[in-house]
Motif scaffolding. Structure first.
Motif, mmCIF file in Angstrom:
data_model
loop_
_atom_site.group_PDB
_atom_site.id
_atom_site.type_symbol
_atom_site.label_atom_id
_atom_site.label_comp_id
_atom_site.label_asym_id
_atom_site.label_seq_id
_atom_site.Cartn_x
_atom_site.Cartn_y
_atom_site.Cartn_z
ATOM 1 N N PRO A 1 0.816 -1.216 0.000
ATOM 2 C CA PRO A 1 0.000 0.000 0.000
ATOM 3 C C PRO A 1 0.850 1.268 0.000
ATOM 4 C CG PRO A 1 -0.794 -1.567 1.638
ATOM 5 C CD PRO A 1 0.525 -2.085 1.152
ATOM 6 N N SER A 2 0.309 2.299 -0.595
ATOM 7 C CA SER A 2 0.988 3.594 -0.607
ATOM 8 C C SER A 2 0.106 4.618 0.089
ATOM 9 C CB SER A 2 1.273 4.041 -2.043
ATOM 10 O OG SER A 2 0.059 4.169 -2.767
ATOM 11 N N SER A 3 0.715 5.698 0.507
ATOM 12 C CA SER A 3 -0.010 6.789 1.165
ATOM 13 C C SER A 3 0.540 8.107 0.646
ATOM 14 C CB SER A 3 0.165 6.687 2.680
ATOM 15 O OG SER A 3 1.534 6.871 3.029
ATOM 16 N N LYS A 4 0.028 9.199 1.200
ATOM 17 C CA LYS A 4 0.514 10.511 0.779
ATOM 18 C C LYS A 4 1.994 10.689 1.092
ATOM 19 C CE LYS A 4 -3.950 12.822 1.315
ATOM 20 N NZ LYS A 4 -4.703 13.911 2.007
ATOM 21 N N LYS A 5 2.480 9.953 2.097
ATOM 22 C CA LYS A 5 3.889 10.048 2.480
ATOM 23 C C LYS A 5 4.779 9.096 1.676
ATOM 24 C CE LYS A 5 2.937 11.473 7.243
ATOM 25 N NZ LYS A 5 3.166 11.174 8.676
ATOM 26 N N GLY A 6 4.187 8.359 0.759
ATOM 27 C CA GLY A 6 4.971 7.434 -0.064
ATOM 28 C C GLY A 6 4.659 5.987 0.272
ATOM 29 N N ILE A 7 5.496 5.098 -0.224
ATOM 30 C CA ILE A 7 5.302 3.669 -0.027
ATOM 31 C C ILE A 7 6.119 3.215 1.176
ATOM 32 C CG2 ILE A 7 5.626 1.388 -1.063
ATOM 33 C CD1 ILE A 7 5.260 2.728 -3.784
ATOM 34 N N LYS A 8 5.454 2.663 2.163
ATOM 35 C CA LYS A 8 6.122 2.199 3.368
ATOM 36 C C LYS A 8 6.115 0.669 3.395
ATOM 37 C CE LYS A 8 6.681 6.337 5.234
ATOM 38 N NZ LYS A 8 8.016 6.912 5.507
#
Length: 364
Positions: free
Chosen positions: A76-83
């Motif tokens: 999963p990705s988010s606004k902060k990038g891929i963790k």
């Protein structure tokens, strides 16, 4: 006099003349040369992804995210990038949620159970992957040849273990009942082996400063060991042969120290010496028959015949498992095992001593 410096495009390697250019990813590009590796269309400055690669932000998010090793889905990705999390040795990338969602982990190699793979459940509720199961030592009888091999290894180091004592493979609960020898892994403390030695406690009488009468004397406990004695070595069952051998080499070093009367070593140095011995045994099993002799020679200055006979039979996974175990020892950051290993290794290197001479030097 004025000098003009020509800029060279990182894409086509030609000069950037008058016109627009893009300074991105540590280089200068023609606008038409900075193209997405997925859709092959030019990338504007505000569309560059945070991946340090040539991708549109949306292309990378939708198409270039790594697959999770465990669930096989895009991480999963988010606004902060891929963790994502990654195992420090195997480098498997996986969703952070799998650390605490009940995903099984192999008690030997530490790899998480991937979707579609099978892990077996041992009697004490530990999980074992099928690769580790292939060479797992399941009972004390199967460990006899390994026990002999480790004793030969000590003999080759001129550190022969004179006494004969049992080697017993046990479940996790049996080790938890004894005084624990612990090894730090990625996820905490794991009990995997113990050297049982006999000590006797006696009560002595102290008359005190003014030499009081016996009725007023103080009693205090004192540990007395009349004759060094090792009762047994206990090791967790169900681990691969190479990991079992490393643990046995470590615990056999504890036994050697007991039998030779080394009782004044502090915990850090004693555990460091045992880790060095285990590391040496693993190095003698490294990789392939061709380089095994040189590895054993450089680490322990011996080539035990019993050890060498096993090296050519290793599978590809077993070779990787050797590297995994060696890496665990060398990168261990614990204040006892990790620091102790590095301290004793430093002593051996700086003084040009073998392990036996280093032990004598420490004892003095």
């Amino acid at each position: 006099m004025i000098y003009f410096v020509c800029s060279i495009c990182n894409g086509c390697n030609s000069e950037i003349e008058d016109g627009l250019s893009i300074n991105a990813l540590g280089a200068i590009w023609h606008c038409q040369c900075l193209c997405c590796l997925h859709c092959h269309k030019p990338i504007a400055m505000d569309e560059i992804s945070n991946s340090e690669r040539k991708y549109h932000r949306l292309c990378y998010k939708e198409h270039c995210r790594p697959n999770c090793y465990v669930c096989r889905k895009k991480i999963p990705s988010s606004k902060k990038g891929i963790k994502y999390h990654k195992h420090p040795f195997w480098e498997d990338k996986y969703c952070p949620s799998h650390d605490d969602d009940g995903t099984a982990q192999c008690c030997s190699c530490e790899r998480l159970q991937a979707c579609g793979t099978e892990y077996i459940m041992l009697a004490d509720n530990r999980r074992l992957c099928l690769e580790c199961k292939e060479s797992a030592v399941m009972d004390s009888y199967e460990c006899k040849s390994l026990h002999f091999e480790i004793r030969e290894f000590f003999k080759g180091l001129k550190m022969k273990v004179e006494k004969v004592f049992p080697l017993i493979l046990v479940r996790k609960q049996a080790l938890n009942k004894a005084e624990e020898e612990k090894t730090v892994s990625q996820n905490g403390v794991v009990t995997r082996g113990i050297c049982l030695s006999e000590e006797k406690m006696v009560t002595r009488v102290s008359r005190g400063r003014n030499k009081q009468l016996v009725g007023m004397a103080k009693e205090e406990s004192q540990r007395v060991v009349r004759e060094p004695k090792v009762i047994a070595i206990l090791i967790l069952y169900g681990l691969p042969r190479l990991l079992t051998g490393y643990i046995l080499a470590h615990e056999m070093m504890h036994a050697y120290l007991r039998l030779k009367g080394y009782r004044n070593l502090n915990t850090i140095l004693e555990e460091g010496i045992c880790q060095v011995l285990g590391h040496m045994w693993l190095e003698s099993h490294r990789c392939s028959t061709n380089n095994a002799a040189s590895s054993a020679s450089s680490s322990s200055r011996i080539t035990p015949s019993a050890t060498m006979s096993k090296i050519g039979d290793q599978s590809g996974f077993e070779k990787s498992l050797v590297e995994f175990c060696i890496n665990q020892i060398e990168t261990d950051e614990s204040p006892v095992y990790g620091y102790g290993f590095r301290k004793v290794t430093e002593m051996m290197v700086s003084n040009h001593y073998n392990l036996k001479d280093t032990l004598k030097w420490i004892d003095m």
